[in-house]
Design a protein around this motif. Structure first.
Motif, PDB file in Angstrom:
ATOM      1  N   UNK A 159      51.831  40.944  46.259  1.00 28.23           N
ATOM      2  CA  UNK A 159      50.538  40.279  46.485  1.00 28.23           C
ATOM      3  C   UNK A 159      49.483  41.373  46.566  1.00 28.23           C
ATOM      4  N   UNK A 160      48.543  41.339  45.622  1.00 27.69           N
ATOM      5  CA  UNK A 160      47.459  42.344  45.611  1.00 27.69           C
ATOM      6  C   UNK A 160      46.119  41.613  45.650  1.00 27.69           C
ATOM      7  N   UNK A 161      45.147  42.244  46.291  1.00 20.44           N
ATOM      8  CA  UNK A 161      43.845  41.589  46.489  1.00 20.44           C
ATOM      9  C   UNK A 161      42.769  42.126  45.545  1.00 20.44           C
ATOM     10  N   UNK A 162      41.797  41.267  45.269  1.00 18.97           N
ATOM     11  CA  UNK A 162      40.657  41.658  44.436  1.00 18.97           C
ATOM     12  C   UNK A 162      39.781  42.666  45.184  1.00 18.97           C
ATOM     13  N   UNK A 184      41.480  43.419  38.384  1.00 21.21           N
ATOM     14  CA  UNK A 184      41.832  44.472  39.335  1.00 21.21           C
ATOM     15  C   UNK A 184      43.097  44.099  40.110  1.00 21.21           C
ATOM     16  N   UNK A 185      43.097  42.942  40.757  1.00 18.28           N
ATOM     17  CA  UNK A 185      44.274  42.546  41.540  1.00 18.28           C
ATOM     18  C   UNK A 185      45.457  42.271  40.612  1.00 18.28           C
ATOM     19  N   UNK A 236      32.342  58.056  35.420  1.00 21.45           N
ATOM     20  CA  UNK A 236      31.808  58.093  36.791  1.00 21.45           C
ATOM     21  C   UNK A 236      32.862  57.549  37.749  1.00 21.45           C
ATOM     22  N   UNK A 237      32.707  57.836  39.019  1.00 19.60           N
ATOM     23  CA  UNK A 237      33.596  57.276  40.036  1.00 19.60           C
ATOM     24  C   UNK A 237      33.140  55.892  40.444  1.00 19.60           C
ATOM     25  N   UNK A 238      33.593  55.443  41.608  1.00 14.26           N
ATOM     26  CA  UNK A 238      33.175  54.138  42.134  1.00 14.26           C
ATOM     27  C   UNK A 238      33.620  54.049  43.584  1.00 14.26           C
ATOM     28  N   UNK A 239      33.056  53.077  44.289  1.00 13.43           N
ATOM     29  CA  UNK A 239      33.469  52.858  45.679  1.00 13.43           C
ATOM     30  C   UNK A 239      33.486  51.353  45.913  1.00 13.43           C
ATOM     31  N   UNK A 240      34.636  50.850  46.378  1.00 13.59           N
ATOM     32  CA  UNK A 240      34.817  49.395  46.433  1.00 13.59           C
ATOM     33  C   UNK A 240      35.266  48.952  47.810  1.00 13.59           C
ATOM     34  N   UNK A 241      35.257  47.646  47.991  1.00 13.34           N
ATOM     35  CA  UNK A 241      35.856  47.028  49.167  1.00 13.34           C
ATOM     36  C   UNK A 241      36.913  46.045  48.678  1.00 13.34           C
ATOM     37  N   UNK A 242      38.123  46.168  49.218  1.00 14.50           N
ATOM     38  CA  UNK A 242      39.180  45.201  48.911  1.00 14.50           C
ATOM     39  C   UNK A 242      38.935  43.960  49.766  1.00 14.50           C
ATOM     40  N   UNK A 279      46.182  37.964  44.028  1.00 16.39           N
ATOM     41  CA  UNK A 279      47.030  37.706  42.861  1.00 16.39           C
ATOM     42  C   UNK A 279      48.475  37.909  43.301  1.00 16.39           C
ATOM     43  N   UNK A 280      49.317  36.921  43.020  1.00 13.14           N
ATOM     44  CA  UNK A 280      50.737  37.017  43.392  1.00 13.14           C
ATOM     45  C   UNK A 280      51.560  37.117  42.111  1.00 13.14           C
ATOM     46  N   UNK A 281      52.328  38.174  42.000  1.00 13.67           N
ATOM     47  CA  UNK A 281      53.167  38.378  40.807  1.00 13.67           C
ATOM     48  C   UNK A 281      54.627  38.401  41.229  1.00 13.67           C
TER      49      UNK A 281
END
Ligand code: PMV
Length: 330
Positions: free
Chosen positions: A10-13, A108-109, A33-39, A45-47
């Motif tokens: 299970x991974x999150x967006x 992403x997820x 370029x880099x980036x900075x995100x929040x999960x 997403x469940x695989x």
């Protein structure tokens, strides 16, 4: 040949505050370029990979349907890179537990979940650095979903470096996904990124980007929410200026997008705390702190006729991986 191990991931967006836009190597998907995100919590997403002796070749399903040839090709490419292209006897099922039309990228997820599930189910011997590199190949935003909270991604040599950062506890961070118009986007982010390299502003975008990342990291470390929101909006508007200023131009904004941005600006003038970001689509994401502020923003935005819905989320954790019912790391 060893058997396929039954695996669930299970991974999150995630949503970028400091945006990624532009590749220096399209084949390896290396960003300029880099980036900075929040999960984000809740957007999962469940695989699942299950042994199935009748599945020869393996069966690939997305949201309870067989994958399209294009979707299946991306998984097969990944399997080839894992050296597991020949393996059969399993079902690969992935489900996005996102409200439909939320306008959130599942790449992403979904990318993170696919890499981790196949790696564990088929016992692929990738170390963390290689796992990150291969997740990057699936999608530029996917490696950020390998961790929870804030995640900073920096280009480093021939790859990227990921640095998770704690969310300051006293922020009680909330993200509102404000859905505007629906419908498929006219130009994929991949195509728009390629074109954007020809924008006259591209050089400035790339050269100034590390400073934006540093400003955002420092704001998180200092617990300065206003400073974080200010640089988030700056990065977002610069990113959107690139596809707007290439030939032919691309813009993801719709009239509803602008109406929401106007409402955010006037909400702030009235004393509400928060700021916006947008990805390659018409929806707007609002970052704010605390339940009261989130409720006030929601009330304001939900009464707009242009708004189709508002989804509230909190910071989320990194992926959960289970092999044969037991939790394992990735
Ligand atoms: O992951 P990709 O290749 O779809 O690119 C995502 C780009 C943005 O969502 C617009 C920005 C970001 O950093 O996520």
């Amino acid at each position: 040949m060893s058997r396929v191990r039954s695996t669930v991931v299970r991974a999150r967006a995630n949503i970028a505050l400091i945006k990624y836009w532009g590749k220096r190597d399209a084949e390896r998907n290396l960003p300029d370029v880099g980036s900075l995100s929040l999960t984000l919590d809740g957007l999962v997403t469940e695989t699942r990979i299950e042994p199935d002796s009748s599945a020869d070749p393996p069966r690939f399903e997305l949201d309870d349907h067989p994958m399209t040839p294009d979707e299946a090709r991306r998984i097969r490419d990944l399997l080839d890179r894992m050296g597991r292209g020949e393996r059969s006897g399993y079902r690969f099922r992935t489900v996005n537990h996102f409200p439909t039309a939320a306008g959130l990228a599942s790449s992403a997820s979904g990318g993170a979940a696919a890499v981790l599930a196949l790696k564990r189910a088929l016992e692929v011997d990738w170390d963390p650095a290689q796992t990150i590199e291969e997740t990057l190949r699936v999608s530029g935003s996917a490696p950020r979903s390998l961790f929870g909270g804030f995640v900073r991604l920096d280009p480093r040599g021939d790859g990227v470096e990921l640095t998770p950062m704690e969310v300051p506890e006293d922020w009680d961070l909330r993200v509102l996904v404000v859905q505007t118009e629906t419908g498929a986007k006219a130009v994929s982010s991949r195509d728009a990124m390629t074109r954007s390299r020809r924008s006259p502003y591209y050089e400035g975008w790339v050269s100034e980007h590390p400073a934006d990342l540093d400003t955002a990291s420092a704001a998180i470390e200092a617990g300065d929410f206003d400073a974080l929101v200010e640089v988030m909006e700056y990065s977002t508007l610069k990113m959107h200026a690139l596809p707007l200023t290439c030939r032919p131009p691309v813009w993801y904004w719709r009239p509803a997008t602008l109406a929401v941005l106007e409402s955010i600006r006037s909400g702030r003038d009235e004393g509400l705390v928060g700021g916006f970001t947008m990805d390659a689509g018409p929806h707007v994401k609002v970052f704010t702190c605390g339940g009261d502020a989130a409720r006030a923003w929601r009330a304001r935005l939900e009464r707009m006729p242009e708004v189709r819905g508002v989804l509230e989320s909190r910071p989320g954790a990194g992926p959960a991986v289970e092999v044969e019912g037991r939790p394992v790391g990735w």
